[in-house]
Each structure stands twice: as structure tokens, then as C-alpha cells.
Design a protein around this motif. Sequence first.
Motif, PDB file in Angstrom:
ATOM      1  N   LEU A  12       0.830  -1.202   0.000  1.00  0.00           N
ATOM      2  CA  LEU A  12       0.000   0.000   0.000  1.00  0.00           C
ATOM      3  C   LEU A  12       0.866   1.253   0.000  1.00  0.00           C
ATOM      4  O   LEU A  12       1.739   1.420   0.862  1.00  0.00           O
ATOM      5  CB  LEU A  12      -0.891   0.043   1.237  1.00  0.00           C
ATOM      6  N   PRO A  13       0.630   2.160  -0.939  1.00  0.00           N
ATOM      7  CA  PRO A  13       1.238   3.487  -0.849  1.00  0.00           C
ATOM      8  C   PRO A  13       0.427   4.349   0.119  1.00  0.00           C
ATOM      9  O   PRO A  13      -0.557   3.882   0.708  1.00  0.00           O
ATOM     10  CB  PRO A  13       1.134   4.010  -2.282  1.00  0.00           C
ATOM     11  N   ARG A  14       0.812   5.588   0.250  1.00  0.00           N
ATOM     12  CA  ARG A  14       0.017   6.500   1.068  1.00  0.00           C
ATOM     13  C   ARG A  14      -1.393   6.611   0.510  1.00  0.00           C
ATOM     14  O   ARG A  14      -1.621   6.402  -0.682  1.00  0.00           O
ATOM     15  CB  ARG A  14       0.667   7.885   1.109  1.00  0.00           C
ATOM     16  N   LEU A  15      -2.332   6.968   1.358  1.00  0.00           N
ATOM     17  CA  LEU A  15      -3.740   7.004   0.970  1.00  0.00           C
ATOM     18  C   LEU A  15      -3.965   7.941  -0.215  1.00  0.00           C
ATOM     19  O   LEU A  15      -4.752   7.632  -1.120  1.00  0.00           O
ATOM     20  CB  LEU A  15      -4.588   7.442   2.170  1.00  0.00           C
ATOM     21  N   THR A  16      -3.273   9.083  -0.225  1.00  0.00           N
ATOM     22  CA  THR A  16      -3.448  10.020  -1.343  1.00  0.00           C
ATOM     23  C   THR A  16      -3.015   9.392  -2.663  1.00  0.00           C
ATOM     24  O   THR A  16      -3.643   9.607  -3.703  1.00  0.00           O
ATOM     25  CB  THR A  16      -2.647  11.303  -1.106  1.00  0.00           C
ATOM     26  N   GLU A  17      -1.949   8.583  -2.631  1.00  0.00           N
ATOM     27  CA  GLU A  17      -1.491   7.935  -3.854  1.00  0.00           C
ATOM     28  C   GLU A  17      -2.418   6.791  -4.255  1.00  0.00           C
ATOM     29  O   GLU A  17      -2.654   6.552  -5.441  1.00  0.00           O
ATOM     30  CB  GLU A  17      -0.055   7.429  -3.702  1.00  0.00           C
ATOM     31  N   GLN A  18      -2.959   6.074  -3.261  1.00  0.00           N
ATOM     32  CA  GLN A  18      -3.966   5.045  -3.573  1.00  0.00           C
ATOM     33  C   GLN A  18      -5.118   5.665  -4.363  1.00  0.00           C
ATOM     34  O   GLN A  18      -5.559   5.127  -5.376  1.00  0.00           O
ATOM     35  CB  GLN A  18      -4.520   4.434  -2.291  1.00  0.00           C
ATOM     36  N   ARG A  19      -5.583   6.794  -3.862  1.00  0.00           N
ATOM     37  CA  ARG A  19      -6.726   7.446  -4.518  1.00  0.00           C
ATOM     38  C   ARG A  19      -6.354   7.938  -5.914  1.00  0.00           C
ATOM     39  O   ARG A  19      -7.161   7.868  -6.846  1.00  0.00           O
ATOM     40  CB  ARG A  19      -7.213   8.610  -3.654  1.00  0.00           C
ATOM     41  N   ALA A  20      -5.130   8.440  -6.065  1.00  0.00           N
ATOM     42  CA  ALA A  20      -4.690   8.926  -7.375  1.00  0.00           C
ATOM     43  C   ALA A  20      -4.593   7.776  -8.372  1.00  0.00           C
ATOM     44  O   ALA A  20      -4.992   7.914  -9.543  1.00  0.00           O
ATOM     45  CB  ALA A  20      -3.345   9.634  -7.242  1.00  0.00           C
ATOM     46  N   ILE A  21      -4.074   6.636  -7.928  1.00  0.00           N
ATOM     47  CA  ILE A  21      -3.979   5.453  -8.796  1.00  0.00           C
ATOM     48  C   ILE A  21      -5.374   4.984  -9.192  1.00  0.00           C
ATOM     49  O   ILE A  21      -5.652   4.708 -10.371  1.00  0.00           O
ATOM     50  CB  ILE A  21      -3.196   4.327  -8.091  1.00  0.00           C
ATOM     51  N   ALA A  22      -6.279   4.889  -8.209  1.00  0.00           N
ATOM     52  CA  ALA A  22      -7.653   4.469  -8.496  1.00  0.00           C
ATOM     53  C   ALA A  22      -8.340   5.447  -9.434  1.00  0.00           C
ATOM     54  O   ALA A  22      -9.128   5.047 -10.298  1.00  0.00           O
ATOM     55  CB  ALA A  22      -8.440   4.335  -7.194  1.00  0.00           C
ATOM     56  N   HIS A  23      -8.015   6.745  -9.294  1.00  0.00           N
ATOM     57  CA  HIS A  23      -8.626   7.759 -10.159  1.00  0.00           C
ATOM     58  C   HIS A  23      -8.175   7.580 -11.605  1.00  0.00           C
ATOM     59  O   HIS A  23      -8.986   7.675 -12.529  1.00  0.00           O
ATOM     60  CB  HIS A  23      -8.264   9.160  -9.664  1.00  0.00           C
ATOM     61  N   ILE A  24      -6.890   7.328 -11.825  1.00  0.00           N
ATOM     62  CA  ILE A  24      -6.378   7.136 -13.184  1.00  0.00           C
ATOM     63  C   ILE A  24      -7.047   5.932 -13.834  1.00  0.00           C
ATOM     64  O   ILE A  24      -7.559   6.005 -14.957  1.00  0.00           O
ATOM     65  CB  ILE A  24      -4.847   6.957 -13.158  1.00  0.00           C
ATOM     66  N   LEU A  25      -7.058   4.805 -13.120  1.00  0.00           N
ATOM     67  CA  LEU A  25      -7.667   3.597 -13.670  1.00  0.00           C
ATOM     68  C   LEU A  25      -9.180   3.777 -13.815  1.00  0.00           C
ATOM     69  O   LEU A  25      -9.780   3.311 -14.788  1.00  0.00           O
ATOM     70  CB  LEU A  25      -7.346   2.406 -12.769  1.00  0.00           C
ATOM     71  N   GLY A  26      -9.783   4.481 -12.857  1.00  0.00           N
ATOM     72  CA  GLY A  26     -11.220   4.712 -12.905  1.00  0.00           C
ATOM     73  C   GLY A  26     -11.625   5.598 -14.061  1.00  0.00           C
ATOM     74  O   GLY A  26     -12.696   5.428 -14.645  1.00  0.00           O
ATOM     75  N   THR A  27     -10.755   6.563 -14.414  1.00  0.00           N
ATOM     76  CA  THR A  27     -11.048   7.429 -15.557  1.00  0.00           C
ATOM     77  C   THR A  27     -11.121   6.616 -16.841  1.00  0.00           C
ATOM     78  O   THR A  27     -12.000   6.831 -17.693  1.00  0.00           O
ATOM     79  CB  THR A  27      -9.966   8.521 -15.683  1.00  0.00           C
ATOM     80  N   LEU A  28     -10.214   5.655 -16.990  1.00  0.00           N
ATOM     81  CA  LEU A  28     -10.255   4.777 -18.158  1.00  0.00           C
ATOM     82  C   LEU A  28     -11.517   3.922 -18.147  1.00  0.00           C
ATOM     83  O   LEU A  28     -12.170   3.741 -19.174  1.00  0.00           O
ATOM     84  CB  LEU A  28      -9.003   3.896 -18.196  1.00  0.00           C
ATOM     85  N   ASP A  29     -11.870   3.400 -16.974  1.00  0.00           N
ATOM     86  CA  ASP A  29     -13.093   2.600 -16.875  1.00  0.00           C
ATOM     87  C   ASP A  29     -14.332   3.441 -17.160  1.00  0.00           C
ATOM     88  O   ASP A  29     -15.305   2.947 -17.748  1.00  0.00           O
ATOM     89  CB  ASP A  29     -13.196   1.955 -15.488  1.00  0.00           C
ATOM     90  N   ASP A  30     -14.308   4.709 -16.752  1.00  0.00           N
ATOM     91  CA  ASP A  30     -15.440   5.608 -17.047  1.00  0.00           C
ATOM     92  C   ASP A  30     -15.611   5.772 -18.558  1.00  0.00           C
ATOM     93  O   ASP A  30     -16.734   5.761 -19.073  1.00  0.00           O
ATOM     94  CB  ASP A  30     -15.220   6.978 -16.410  1.00  0.00           C
ATOM     95  N   LYS A  31     -14.484   5.940 -19.259  1.00  0.00           N
ATOM     96  CA  LYS A  31     -14.543   6.097 -20.711  1.00  0.00           C
ATOM     97  C   LYS A  31     -15.039   4.824 -21.377  1.00  0.00           C
ATOM     98  O   LYS A  31     -15.815   4.865 -22.337  1.00  0.00           O
ATOM     99  CB  LYS A  31     -13.169   6.490 -21.250  1.00  0.00           C
ATOM    100  N   ILE A  32     -14.591   3.693 -20.856  1.00  0.00           N
ATOM    101  CA  ILE A  32     -15.054   2.401 -21.381  1.00  0.00           C
ATOM    102  C   ILE A  32     -16.554   2.267 -21.171  1.00  0.00           C
ATOM    103  O   ILE A  32     -17.301   1.880 -22.084  1.00  0.00           O
ATOM    104  CB  ILE A  32     -14.298   1.238 -20.703  1.00  0.00           C
ATOM    105  N   GLU A  33     -17.015   2.607 -19.972  1.00  0.00           N
ATOM    106  CA  GLU A  33     -18.441   2.487 -19.665  1.00  0.00           C
ATOM    107  C   GLU A  33     -19.279   3.435 -20.515  1.00  0.00           C
ATOM    108  O   GLU A  33     -20.379   3.070 -20.964  1.00  0.00           O
ATOM    109  CB  GLU A  33     -18.668   2.774 -18.177  1.00  0.00           C
ATOM    110  N   LEU A  34     -18.767   4.627 -20.755  1.00  0.00           N
ATOM    111  CA  LEU A  34     -19.489   5.580 -21.601  1.00  0.00           C
ATOM    112  C   LEU A  34     -19.689   5.011 -23.001  1.00  0.00           C
ATOM    113  O   LEU A  34     -20.785   5.086 -23.568  1.00  0.00           O
ATOM    114  CB  LEU A  34     -18.729   6.906 -21.666  1.00  0.00           C
ATOM    115  N   ASN A  35     -18.643   4.412 -23.566  1.00  0.00           N
ATOM    116  CA  ASN A  35     -18.752   3.819 -24.895  1.00  0.00           C
ATOM    117  C   ASN A  35     -19.689   2.624 -24.896  1.00  0.00           C
ATOM    118  O   ASN A  35     -20.436   2.407 -25.861  1.00  0.00           O
ATOM    119  CB  ASN A  35     -17.365   3.414 -25.410  1.00  0.00           C
ATOM    120  N   ARG A  36     -19.673   1.850 -23.819  1.00  0.00           N
ATOM    121  CA  ARG A  36     -20.591   0.708 -23.727  1.00  0.00           C
ATOM    122  C   ARG A  36     -22.041   1.178 -23.699  1.00  0.00           C
ATOM    123  O   ARG A  36     -22.902   0.612 -24.372  1.00  0.00           O
ATOM    124  CB  ARG A  36     -20.287  -0.107 -22.462  1.00  0.00           C
ATOM    125  N   LYS A  37     -22.299   2.216 -22.925  1.00  0.00           N
ATOM    126  CA  LYS A  37     -23.665   2.735 -22.847  1.00  0.00           C
ATOM    127  C   LYS A  37     -24.109   3.325 -24.184  1.00  0.00           C
ATOM    128  O   LYS A  37     -25.273   3.194 -24.575  1.00  0.00           O
ATOM    129  CB  LYS A  37     -23.763   3.769 -21.725  1.00  0.00           C
TER     130      LYS A  37
END
Length: 446
Positions: free
Chosen positions: A158-183
Amino acid sequence: MANEWLTVRVEDIAEKIAMGPFGSNIKVETFVEKGVPVISGAHLRGVRLEDGDFNFVTGEHAEKMKNSNVFRGDVIFTHAGNIGQVAYIPSNSQYERYVISQRQFYLRCDLAKADPAFVSYFFHSAEGQHKLLANASQTGVPSIARPSSYLKTIELSLPRLTEQRAIAHILGTLDDKIELNRKQNETLEAIARALFKAWFVDFEPVRAKLEGRWQHGQSPPGLPAQIYDIFPNRLVKSELGEIPEGWEGVSASRLIEFNPSEPLRKETEAPYLEMAALPTSGSWPEPPILRPFGSGMRFRNGDTLLARITPCLENGKTAFVQCLPDNTVGWGSTEYIVMRPKPPVPPEFGYLLARDATFREQAIRSMTGTSGRQRVQADSVATFKLAAPRHEAVWDAFSRVVGPIFISIKDNAETIATLAKLRDTLLPKLISGELRVLDAERILGA
């Protein structure tokens, strides 16, 4: 750097780990129309819980299973059956409270130590999946032994909590784009299927003329006047009931070639689509893989693949082939029926017919064979009766309307594949600390 990260056990970052209810607590008799939604494996296909169709139990019944109630931020795991599923409940979930099923368990993170999205992404990485399934048995129904106590022992960095959130945000942004195209693709398909039903099942343009809904030079919304004008203004009786004047009742085989012959030599490497690749909804299959041809159904772009065996037919496994390289013959299961519309019928018509409820009902009723291995023959679906225009103008118009829709579906699907590949490349590197957040942001910004 990654060596600054802490190695912890899941129990070190957990506020609670608990199992789903006993099987007797959730069964068909306990379901109601509205209440607290019950999570199934269908809702755990990605990193985040996928809201959609749920079974519900009453609030009172959910209270009796209080230990199996989950909320936003909780991470859900499947411990039997489709093991390896992991998803967290996002902050924008459709409901505030859910109940997990008897084959699931959950982790409630200590939010001062761990970000649920980061934890979920960890368990979607190759390392996380390996650790999660290391205690699994594949005998009988696949299952994870002692799931809740075993989960506590799994180690992660585990990195620091702020970095955990930043990593999840980067990956989540890609998943958001994927979900938008799916919809977008879901919406596009719904439009195409609605057009098919309006033109060839309900004869809406003809009924609109018959009822005088639109004056000369006008047309229904979304239907250009030059296309509206090609439809007759009367319905006439036929063996199929009322159909547009000038149309005729025909068998599907008149419009579509079933299981067309295609040359492909043995051992020739060609794109292969296995049954698992066919979607149960939507037209786009999983990517084909190159495999030496053995025996199976052959097809090209523009063909429709209809699964003919139980339970794949009932589950809706069907695909419109647009994913092959140009002028390429692909191949797949012998349990496919290949449908190729005959000109001037546009290719998309075959797929939309294969998704038509009445067509599918006839196919399912026509299945024969021993229990568990029933299948429908191409000859049976080829006899399906439908109304068809005699004039090419209607086919040309339908092609001009639905063709661009399926081109957009293809474009979106290819974008999804590109984004998913990027996400899957970044995921292990970000989760391990090999790639830092700033470097990942530069890659995404490039």
C-alpha cells in the motif's frame, strides 16, 4: 518509490470482513417487487458494482440478515461458483444499501488506511487474482476455502492514501470512458432494434399514413420525408395478418442464406470465435484469436452468428460480425447458425432479425435432442415467416438508416478495446509501484 510502500495484510486494513447469508435466507419466495436489492454475480463483472436488474427483499428481511448488508465503499467477493469476481460499491451507486448473496463475502475497509477502489483494482491485477485464488478448489463447484479467514491473510503493498486514490482515479477514468462507450453502444443498438420493429413488425410508417397522422410533405420524427414516402398507405390481409400493400409474406430463407459455404483449408490459421466470445446482449463479440482451422462454421464480416444449442440460444448468444480483417474468413463453433442476408437485404437486417423476440421464440420451440443437449437446426429457423417489401427502395432506405448505427457501434467497440488494453497495461505497473502516478498521467495526456 515502491520500496516506500507498506506491506500489509488485509486484516490490517479491514474494519469488517463477513460472509453472505445462509442459502435458506435468500430464495425465490423471499423476493418482492421493491425493497433492498440482492447482489448477484451479474453485478460483479467489473471493478465496480454494476447496477441494473435486481431481485429485492423487504427491509425487514434485510435487517434479519444485517451481517450481510453492504454499503457504498464495501468490496464484494465471490467465494463459490464464478470465483475471482471482485467489485466495490461506488459512491454514486443506485442504492445506499444492498444484501449480498450466499456465494459472496465482503471487506469493509478502514478508510483511514485503504481506499476501496484501490483494493478492488489490486484484486483485479494478476498478482491479486493469484493470491485470491491460491486457496481455491476446482473440484465440483469452484470455491475458495475458508474465504473470510483466508482473505485476512492476503498481503498487498500500500502506498500512502493520497497515492492510492490517485492510482484508483487514473484507472477509474479509463473505466469511465469504457463504460461511456458501452452505454452509447447499448443506446445505438436499442435504436436499431426499435427501427427494425417499427418497419418490419409493427409497420409504423404505414399505420401513420393510414391514420393520417402527418400531412403531405411531413414525416414522423427521425424519419426523413423521402424515406417516409416510399412506404405504402394501406395494410392488406395476408397469411401473416395485415401487412403493407405491395409487401409479401416470405420465409426467412428467401431473404437470408443460412450456413453459407466458405472455403478454408484444414490447418489454415484464421480468426476463431469461440462460443464464450459471443455476447448475450449487444452485437459485438470478444476479440477473435488466430487458430488453425479444424472443423466449424465459417463466416465473414456482415454475417450474423446465432448460437443454436441450449442454454446458449435461450441466453441470447448472438453476434454481428464486424471484427474480422477485410476479406477474411473466420471460423467458430459447430453450434453456430450463420445468417447472411441476400442482396438487396442489408447485412444488419440478419442480426436484427436474430434478435427479434418472435424469431427467437420459434427457434427455441424448434429445438430437438436429449435433455441438456438440445439444439435448433438451420432449416427450422429458415422457415420463419415475415413480411418483406418487394421493392429495393425500402431495403436501400433501411440500409442507409441502420448502416451508420452499426459503424458507430464498431468504432465504439474498437475504442473500448484500446482503452481496456491501456488500462490492463497500466494496472499492474501502478498497483506495484513500478509506474508512478505522474508518469501515468503523462502517458494518458500524450
